[in-house]
Enzyme design. Structure first.
Site, PDB file in Angstrom:
ATOM      1  N   ASP A 240       0.865  -1.171   0.000  1.00  0.00           N
ATOM      2  CA  ASP A 240       0.000   0.000   0.000  1.00  0.00           C
ATOM      3  C   ASP A 240       0.910   1.232   0.000  1.00  0.00           C
ATOM      4  O   ASP A 240       2.037   1.174   0.487  1.00  0.00           O
ATOM      5  CB  ASP A 240      -0.866  -0.059   1.265  1.00  0.00           C
TER       6      ASP A 240
ATOM      7  N   ASP B 292      -8.371  -6.611   0.387  1.00  0.00           N
ATOM      8  CA  ASP B 292      -7.492  -6.743   1.551  1.00  0.00           C
ATOM      9  C   ASP B 292      -8.211  -6.120   2.727  1.00  0.00           C
ATOM     10  O   ASP B 292      -9.046  -5.220   2.544  1.00  0.00           O
ATOM     11  CB  ASP B 292      -6.168  -6.003   1.356  1.00  0.00           C
TER      12      ASP B 292
ATOM     13  N   CYS C 266      -9.446 -25.490  13.559  1.00  0.00           N
ATOM     14  CA  CYS C 266     -10.654 -26.327  13.596  1.00  0.00           C
ATOM     15  C   CYS C 266     -10.321 -27.817  13.578  1.00  0.00           C
ATOM     16  O   CYS C 266     -11.084 -28.632  14.092  1.00  0.00           O
ATOM     17  CB  CYS C 266     -11.588 -25.954  12.452  1.00  0.00           C
TER      18      CYS C 266
ATOM     19  N   CYS D 211     -15.133 -25.870   8.537  1.00  0.00           N
ATOM     20  CA  CYS D 211     -13.815 -25.270   8.268  1.00  0.00           C
ATOM     21  C   CYS D 211     -12.710 -26.324   8.236  1.00  0.00           C
ATOM     22  O   CYS D 211     -12.741 -27.309   8.974  1.00  0.00           O
ATOM     23  CB  CYS D 211     -13.512 -24.224   9.331  1.00  0.00           C
TER      24      CYS D 211
ATOM     25  N   HIS E 266      -7.948 -19.063  11.748  1.00  0.00           N
ATOM     26  CA  HIS E 266      -9.304 -19.463  11.355  1.00  0.00           C
ATOM     27  C   HIS E 266     -10.004 -18.362  10.542  1.00  0.00           C
ATOM     28  O   HIS E 266     -10.594 -18.639   9.490  1.00  0.00           O
ATOM     29  CB  HIS E 266     -10.144 -19.797  12.589  1.00  0.00           C
TER      30      HIS E 266
ATOM     31  N   CYS F 296      -9.354 -25.452   8.634  1.00  0.00           N
ATOM     32  CA  CYS F 296      -8.108 -24.820   9.104  1.00  0.00           C
ATOM     33  C   CYS F 296      -7.469 -25.620  10.241  1.00  0.00           C
ATOM     34  O   CYS F 296      -8.073 -26.520  10.820  1.00  0.00           O
ATOM     35  CB  CYS F 296      -8.351 -23.371   9.535  1.00  0.00           C
TER      36      CYS F 296
END
Lengths: 385, 385
Positions: free
Chosen positions: B95, B278, B321, B316, B347, B318
C-alpha cells in the site's frame, strides 16, 4: 503402575547421571528440561511447536487451571492432554499450586488443615488442602502430580523454615494416603496411572534440607522434587544446598529441581545429580527480546542488530534460526508483533532443550567435564544470574 | 514485463468474474483475498502459516515500513520477501501509505507537492511525494506497488472530494512517470519487474467516481484499485458506488477494492466485478475473540462456549478447527494467551480465503447465484456490518 526409572549412566567425576524415566505417555530421557505451560499452553507456542523444539514432557499449573477454566471443564474435555491438543504425545507434570498460593494469591491463611486464599484474578475465595490438590490433579489427568507443600521466602528464619518442613511432611502423608487410598494412583478422568513426587523444603538451612529429605523419602515411590530454591539466592548458595543433598538423594528415582531454567544453573544442577527441571524463564524473557545464545544472552532490541542478517545463534537448529535474521526479529520486537515473541520463545526453549540433550550425550560419552568447560568458555561473556 | 491478467470466466447474471493474475512471484487466482501484513508480518502468523491458510498474495504497508525498520534495512535484507521469510513463495502488494498518512499520522500538511506528516510513533517529521513513495516501494521490492493518493473522509463535501480526485490524478501522472522513467518498472533491490495500480477516489459522489476512473484509466497498465470506500458508509452506499463503477471498469485488468474484508461486503463486491481485496478485519477482530463462521460471527469469550468441545466451525478445514475446541480457545482468550489469538487469526483468514475460493468455483461452475443465496441463508443470523 506404569512408571519406572532406569539409571543408564552415572558420571564418574560428578553426581551427574543419564537416565530414562518411563511414563504411560512415553519415555523421558534425562537430564530433561520441561517447558512450562502454566495455563494449559506453553506461552506463544502451538502443540506441534512444543514437540518440534524437542520437548519430552511439559509442566502445567494446578493453581491457574483451578481458577480458569476449572478442573471440571478439563475433565469434561477428557483431561489436560486432550484439552490442550497433546493427546497421545508426551507426558505432563502438574505443579501443586502451593508455590503460586504463596507468591501470587492475596490474603492467604495457612493452617495445618490447608491454605485459604483469594484468587489473584477476581478475589474469589478458595481452599487448598493436601487432599483437594490431589483431587484436582486427578481430574486434570496429568501424568505426574505434585503434593501441596509449604514454601518459605528467601531470608526466612530457621524457625519458619523448620515449621514449613514439618507441615510439608505432615501434608505429604495425607497426600499419599489420599492418592493411594481414594484415587488408587489413577486419574479420575483418564483412568491412567499417575505418579506423585514429594517436595523437599528447608530453605537455605542444610540440616533442614537433610531432615526434609529424610522425612519424605518413605513417600518417594516415583521420584523426588526439590522446591524452594531459585527464589532469589545467589548461585553459590544454590550450589551448596545441592552439594549437601546430592549424596543423599535416592539413585533409583528421578530428581526434579523446581523452577530452575537459566543455562548456568541448569549446568550446575546437572553436575549435582538433578534429572528434571522446569522454568518460565525462556518464554518470560522472550517477551522483552532477551535471547539465549551459545555466546551468552543478548538483547535483540539493541541497535547493533538493526542490519544484522545472521540468525540468532549460528549453532542453533530451531525454526527461528533456520528461517529468520536478527534484523527481522529485532523489527518484530520493536513493533510489538506476536511473531517476534513466538520466534524468541521457540529459540530459547530449543536452547535449553538442546543444552540438556548435550549434557546427556556428554555424560553418556564420558565427556561431561570437557563439555561444561567448553560451554562456559563460550557462554561466560554475559553471565547474568 | 512479467504481469498479465487472464479473464477465465465472466458470470452471465452479474459482473462477477474468475481470473488469473500472473506475477513474477506466481499466479493469483481471482477473486482473491489478500491477508494484511502491515509491518512485514501477518499479525500472529508465521510465513508457513500464511501459506497454509491458502494465501496467494499478501499486503504490506509502505507507511509503517518506512517508519520502522526503514526501506534501507529491507533493501539490505534483499527485499521484503526475503526480510519476512517469504522468498520464492507468493507475491506481495504494498500500500502507498496515503491512507495511513490521513488516518494515523499527526499534523499532516498536504500540498500539490506531497504530504508532510509526523510519525504516530515518535513525532518525527517525514515527507511523502508521489516520487518518494515509488522510490520507497522500489527499495522494498514488492510485486505490486500503489501510488500516493488523497483519500477523503466519509462525509467530505463535494468540493473536498473533487479536489482530492484532481490531486490524485495529478499525482498518478508523476508516479507513473517516475516509475517508468527512473525505475523502468523494476525494483531497485531485487531487479524484478513491479506493477503499479492507480487508485480511484471520489468519495460517495458517483460522478466523481466516474471522473476519477476515466482520469486514471490511461495509467492503468497493470490493474486498477478503488480506494476511499469502507470508511464508515452503510453497505448500500458501498453497493451503489460499485454499481456505478462496475460497467466502466476495464475487463482485461485486475480490479482491487481496498480495505474490504467483512464476508458480506466481500460477496457483494465480487458480484460487482471486484477481483482483489485486503483488510485487517480478520486478524484485528481475532484479538477480541470474534470468530467468522458459516453460521455467522460469534464471540468466543461468551459463557455458552465454556464446555463446548466442538470446533469453531464444523465446515472449516483450518489448523485451529482440525485440532482445537471452542472451550479451549475460549480459555486461551480469557487468559490472554497468544495461542488463542493465533488460532482465531488462522481461522478467520482461512474463512475469508475459503470464501473467495468458493466464490471462484461457483463462478466457474455457473452456480454463483445459488452459492450466494446459500451463503446468506446460513450466515444471516448475525449480520453485522
Amino acid at each position: 503402575m506404569g512408571f519406572s526409572f532406569n539409571l543408564v549412566k552415572q558420571d564418574k567425576k560428578s553426581y551427574a547421571r543419564a537416565g530414562e524415566f518411563i511414563t504411560p505417555n512415553g519415555v523421558v530421557k534425562t537430564p530433561v528440561f520441561m517447558p512450562v505451560g502454566t495455563q494449559a499452553t506453553v506461552k506463544a507456542l502451538s502443540p506441534n511447536e512444543i514437540l518440534d523444539v524437542g520437548s519430552q514432557i511439559i509442566l502445567a499449573n494446578t493453581y491457574h487451571l483451578h481458577l480458569r477454566p476449572g478442573a471440571d471443564i478439563i475433565a469434561k474435555a477428557g483431561g489436560l492432554h486432550k484439552f490442550m491438543g497433546l493427546a497421545d504425545t508426551i507426558p505432563i507434570l502438574t505443579d501443586s499450586g502451593g508455590f503460586q498460593v504463596f507468591s501470587l494469591s492475596k490474603l492467604r491463611k495457612i493452617t495445618d488443615e490447608g491454605v485459604e486464599f483469594q484468587s489473584h484474578i477476581d478475589g474469589s475465595k478458595h481452599f487448598f488442602s493436601p487432599e483437594r490438590v490431589v483431587d484436582i490433579q486427578s481430574k486434570l489427568g496429568s501424568d505426574i502430580l505434585m503434593p501441596l507443600d509449604e514454601c518459605t521466602a528467601y531470608g526466612a528464619s530457621y524457625e519458619e523454615a523448620l515449621s514449613a518442613v514439618n507441615r510439608t511432611t505432615a501434608w505429604i502423608a495425607r497426600s499419599v494416603k489420599h492418592f493411594e487410598g481414594v484415587h488408587k494412583q489413577k486419574s479420575a478422568t483418564t483412568k491412567k496411572p499417575q505418579a506423585l513426587f514429594p517436595i523437599v523444603q528447608g530453605n537455605m538451612y542444610h540440616d533442614l534440607r537433610i531432615k526434609s529429605l529424610n522425612d519424605l523419602l518413605p513417600y518417594a515411590r516415583y521420584g523426588i522434587a526439590i522446591g524452594g530454591l531459585s527464589v532469589g539466592e545467589p548461585l553459590d548458595t544454590l550450589q551448596q544446598v545441592l552439594d549437601t543433598l546430592a549424596p543423599n538423594l535416592p539413585s533409583d528415582k528421578p530428581r526434579y529441581l523446581m523452577g530452575i531454567g537459566s543455562p548456568e544453573k541448569l549446568v550446575e544442577s546437572v553436575l549435582r545429580g538433578i534429572d528434571m527441571f522446569d522454568c518460565v524463564l525462556p518464554t518470560r524473557i522472550a517477551r522483552n527480546g532477551a535471547v539465549f545464545t551459545t555466546r551468552g544472552r543478548i538483547t535483540i532490541k539493541n541497535a547493533q542488530y538493526k542490519a544484522d542478517f545472521t540468525s540468532l545463534d549460528k549453532e542453533c537448529d530451531c525454526y527461528a534460526c533456520a528461517n529468520f535474521t536478527k534484523a527481522y526479529i529485532r523489527h518484530l520486537m520493536n513493533t510489538d508483533e506476536i511473531l517476534g515473541h513466538r520466534l524468541i520463545s521457540i529459540h530459547n526453549l530449543r536452547f535449553l532443550l538442546r543444552l540438556t540433550e548435550q549434557l546427556r550425550q556428554a555424560i553418556l560419552g564420558d565427556k561431561l567435564q570437557a563439555f561444561v568447560k567448553s560451554f562456559y568458555k563460550k557462554y561466560q561473556k554475559s553471565l547474568k544470574m
